[in-house]
Write an enzyme that holds these catalytic residues in place. Structure first.
Site, PDB file in Angstrom:
ATOM      1  N   THR A  85       3.696   6.877   2.913  1.00  0.00           N
ATOM      2  CA  THR A  85       3.429   5.781   4.076  1.00  0.00           C
ATOM      3  C   THR A  85       3.384   4.407   3.104  1.00  0.00           C
ATOM      4  O   THR A  85       2.370   4.198   2.649  1.00  0.00           O
ATOM      5  CB  THR A  85       2.284   5.902   5.013  1.00  0.00           C
ATOM      6  OG1 THR A  85       2.563   7.191   5.311  1.00  0.00           O
ATOM      7  CG2 THR A  85       2.479   4.893   6.093  1.00  0.00           C
ATOM      8  N   GLU A 144      -1.137  10.083  -4.555  1.00  0.00           N
ATOM      9  CA  GLU A 144      -2.478  11.038  -4.340  1.00  0.00           C
ATOM     10  C   GLU A 144      -2.729  12.025  -5.532  1.00  0.00           C
ATOM     11  O   GLU A 144      -1.786  12.871  -5.569  1.00  0.00           O
ATOM     12  CB  GLU A 144      -2.225  11.467  -3.157  1.00  0.00           C
ATOM     13  CG  GLU A 144      -2.335  10.509  -1.780  1.00  0.00           C
ATOM     14  CD  GLU A 144      -2.108  11.167  -0.406  1.00  0.00           C
ATOM     15  OE1 GLU A 144      -2.295  10.421   0.536  1.00  0.00           O
ATOM     16  OE2 GLU A 144      -1.311  12.000  -0.425  1.00  0.00           O
ATOM     17  N   LYS A 176       0.847  -1.145  -0.025  1.00  0.00           N
ATOM     18  CA  LYS A 176       0.055  -0.028  -0.216  1.00  0.00           C
ATOM     19  C   LYS A 176       0.953   1.334  -0.051  1.00  0.00           C
ATOM     20  O   LYS A 176       2.092   1.313   0.634  1.00  0.00           O
ATOM     21  CB  LYS A 176      -0.875  -0.190   1.321  1.00  0.00           C
ATOM     22  CG  LYS A 176      -0.385   0.164   2.676  1.00  0.00           C
ATOM     23  CD  LYS A 176      -0.009   1.677   3.178  1.00  0.00           C
ATOM     24  CE  LYS A 176      -1.126   2.430   2.826  1.00  0.00           C
ATOM     25  NZ  LYS A 176      -0.745   3.798   3.047  1.00  0.00           N
TER      26      LYS A 176
END
Length: 408
Positions: A190, A277, A179
């Site tokens: 992260t 993102e 992820k």
């Protein structure tokens, strides 16, 4: 090597599960478990951030030791970072709960967390989640896919891969999931990554392979230049493929293992970069013809992390000056009067810059090339034989929107 289905459950003896523990997210799963039917050797590489999350400290103590591993428990939503003694105590309680449910030693349980920094874990929900995970373990493609979904935060898609290959006459399988979407600039996003394999290999060589491999895969990914407190890449090998144990780093078997490991990690790395993102495109930078490997790596990563270059990729603008600028401030030496720059994608390839000046390219053709979902900048230096590739994404309006209210 063949690409197969099954994700982390593809290798023999590995099971997975997912559950909704309501840690932060509502109406979705947010915890996952990976379990090996037999104890597995482990190896890991972790964030270089001085501020390290509690599960990073917990896992490193285990993977750096000779202790074998049975399970990994992962939660999303809360990172368990900057939580001091209470955070470490929750690690111990989580591992103890998993050990009781799975009938294994608590030191054979690894932990991983991702999400908001600074919040304490709701340990009652974590323990309830562990109980649910332990009871629903399966070795199936569905279970692997559900586990990959459960560890997502701002990711828009789950990320998993599985392959099979031959080692000393035996079929070996390897699966992976990860992820990562924001706070991605690993130096080990992260980022959390997990790889399972049924290969029989020594602990020493497993650790050597993963630490060497990460330099040219996960460490060459950058979405936003922020190195997380929680970055972890963990590999488990349980030996159930029953190949002759690999103990010689000069053997053909070890070389084959490294090639296949690199395929898995490269695939996962590109998935993270492409799902940055707010991203609309995967941005790949290839530097070829450098004097040293490290020079090529530094130059490639300097370009892929340039905010101005990333913004130009979002606008499909062949603003090559931003790339030359990023190469120039990288700290590495090269000759701008003896190099070439190309843009390429599925829509074509175009020479942009050569030997100190623009070549007078067709802007419309360049825009078409830069409008693809995967875009590459190719830098040819003509200084040596070394090359490196870095992966990132474009910088969009949505990146700011996502991170402006991440905690809420």
């Amino acid at each position: 090597m063949n690409i197969i289905n099954g994700g982390i459950c593809a290798p023999k003896g590995f099971l997975a599960s997912a559950t909704a523990a309501n840690i932060k997210y509502k109406n979705r799963t947010d915890m996952a478990m990976i379990f090996s039917k037999v104890p597995a050797i482990s190896a890991g590489t972790y964030t270089t951030n001085l501020v390290k999350a509690a599960p990073v400290l917990w896992d490193r103590n285990i993977t750096d030791s000779e202790v074998e591993v049975n399970a990994i428990v992962i939660n999303s939503g809360i990172a368990n970072a900057c939580t001091k003694d209470e955070g470490m105590e929750y690690c111990k309680q989580s591992a103890n709960k998993a050990a009781m449910e799975l009938l294994v030693d608590e030191n054979s349980v690894l932990l991983a967390s991702t999400g908001v920094i600074g919040m304490q874990l709701p340990i009652d929900r974590i323990c309830n989640g562990i109980e649910s995970l332990s009871k629903s373990l399966e070795q199936s493609e569905r279970a692997a896919n559900e586990a990959a979904k459960a560890i997502m935060t701002t990711d828009t898609v789950s990320k998993e891969v599985a392959i099979e290959f031959e080692i000393s006459g035996k079929t070996v399988k390897m699966g992976g999931m990860c992820k990562g979407s924001g706070m991605i600039h690993p130096n080990m996003c992260t980022m959390l990554g997990f790889i399972t394999t049924d290969i029989n290999i020594s602990k020493e060589l497993l650790l050597k392979a993963i630490r060497e491999d990460v330099v040219d895969t996960f460490n060459m990914v950058s979405v936003d230049g922020d190195t997380s407190t929680n970055d972890s890449l963990i590999i488990l090998a349980n030996g159930l493929a029953e190949n002759v144990k690999i103990v010689d780093e000069n053997s053909d078997e070890y070389k084959v293992f490294k090639i296949n490991l690199n395929f898995v990690t490269t695939t996962l790395s590109k998935m993270i970069a492409g799902d940055g993102e707010g991203a609309t495109a995967l941005f790949e930078v290839v530097v070829d013809g450098a004097k040293t490997k490290e020079t090529a790596r530094t130059l490639a990563k300097s370009v892929v992390t340039s905010s101005l270059t990333k913004a130009a990729i979002f606008g499909h603008d062949a603003n090559w000056g931003r790339i030359l600028c990023a190469l120039g401030y990288s700290g590495e030496k090269f000759d701008p009067d003896n190099m070439e720059l190309y843009f390429e994608s599925e829509n074509g390839k175009i020479l942009i810059y050569k030997d100190g000046v623009s070549v007078g390219f067709d802007e419309d053709v360049a825009t078409k090339i830069l409008s693809a979902k995967e875009v590459r900048a190719l830098v040819k230096l003509h200084m040596g034989e070394f090359s490196a590739t870095a992966w990132g994404c474009d910088l969009t309006f949505d990146y700011v929107k996502i991170n402006a209210d991440y905690r809420s």
